[in-house]
Write an enzyme that holds these catalytic residues in place. Structure first.
Site, short mmCIF file in Angstrom:
data_model
loop_
_atom_site.label_atom_id
_atom_site.label_comp_id
_atom_site.label_asym_id
_atom_site.label_seq_id
_atom_site.Cartn_x
_atom_site.Cartn_y
_atom_site.Cartn_z
N CYS A 115 0.95 -0.93 0.16
CA CYS A 115 -0.20 0.12 0.44
C CYS A 115 0.15 1.17 -0.26
CB CYS A 115 -1.19 0.06 1.52
SG CYS A 115 -1.91 1.11 0.81
N GLU A 158 -1.65 -9.17 3.72
CA GLU A 158 -2.05 -9.26 5.40
C GLU A 158 -2.79 -9.63 5.46
OE1 GLU A 158 -0.96 -6.10 4.16
OE2 GLU A 158 -2.26 -5.12 5.73
N HIS A 174 -4.21 -4.95 0.03
CA HIS A 174 -3.52 -5.48 1.54
C HIS A 174 -3.29 -6.40 1.64
CE1 HIS A 174 -2.69 -1.60 3.61
NE2 HIS A 174 -3.75 -0.80 3.21
#
Ligand code: MN
Length: 239
Positions: free
Chosen positions: A110, A215, A213
């Protein structure tokens, strides 16, 4: 042995005092991939940052506020979001060090793809909704683990080698994006409105930035865990 992965942190100001902050999802993704996280905050004098990065075998550049457009030679547009000079300094110093160490695996997420690009000499779109005609929604209202738009992965890239070439559905929490990739970087994925969703440094084993993202999605979409696994694998190879 688990390699040390440096995680560049942001700061937030709560009740008047600055706090080092790092969403736990980054830490979990690194640990689940077999790494050991070392949180790296902004510090002054910045030689303290140099020293911390000497200790790690790989680096994760996390999300955060907008990069100050002064770093790519632009005045701030009305829609520019929050800017954090300490986080900018941390990323700038880190990129200077990493630029001299191409063998170090780097994953930018990001804001991480954006600062990687800016501090290597590239530029950003300050605000997608007001600057990209016909853009899709890149600021989703759905939960982070849920993908909301497609990206097409460029064949023959390190990203394709890591995740496979099939289109991917990713989450999206950004109003900025890479405009011109820095010298030596190639675009490795775009959304269907043409916005750059991933870049990578040519000639590096693993130096990748992604605009989404991963994660937040790894627990539901195993394919995305490969980004963290590759970061850790390449870090292990260095030691
Ligand atoms: Mn997006």
């Amino acid at each position: 042995m688990r390699p040390l992965i440096g995680i560049l942190c942001s700061t937030t100001t709560t009740t008047g005092s600055e706090q080092v902050s790092c969403p736990n999802a980054y830490v979990e993704a690194v640990v689940d991939a077999g790494g050991a996280p070392l949180l790296v905050p902004y510090a002054h004098p910045t030689e303290a940052i140099d020293r911390a990065l000497e200790a790690v075998a790989g680096v994760l550049i996390t999300g955060g506020p907008d990069v100050d457009p002064v770093h790519y030679g632009e005045e701030p547009r009305q829609a520019l979001g929050e800017v954090n000079p300490h986080r900018d300094d941390l990323d700038r110093v880190a990129m200077r060090i990493l630029n001299a160490r191409h063998d170090m695996p780097v994953l930018g997420i990001c804001r991480g793809i954006q600062s990687m690009n800016v501090f290597c000499g590239g530029t950003l779109i300050q605000d997608i909704p007001s600057q990209v005609d016909g853009s899709i929604k890149h600021s989703q209202s759905a939960p982070g683990w849920h993908g909301t738009h497609s990206i097409d992965i460029e064949p023959g890239t390190v990203l394709a080698e890591t995740l496979g070439q099939d289109p991917l559905t990713v989450n999206s929490f950004h109003h900025q994006a890479v405009a011109t990739p820095a010298d030596g970087f190639a675009v490795s994925a775009r959304s269907r409105d043409g916005v750059i969703e991933a870049i990578e440094r040519s000639g590096c084993s693993f130096w990748v930035g992604v605009q989404f993202h991963p994660e937040l999605m790894v627990k539901k979409q195993e394919r995305l865990a490969k980004l963290f696994e590759r970061l850790v694998e390449e870090a292990k190879r260095r030691r």
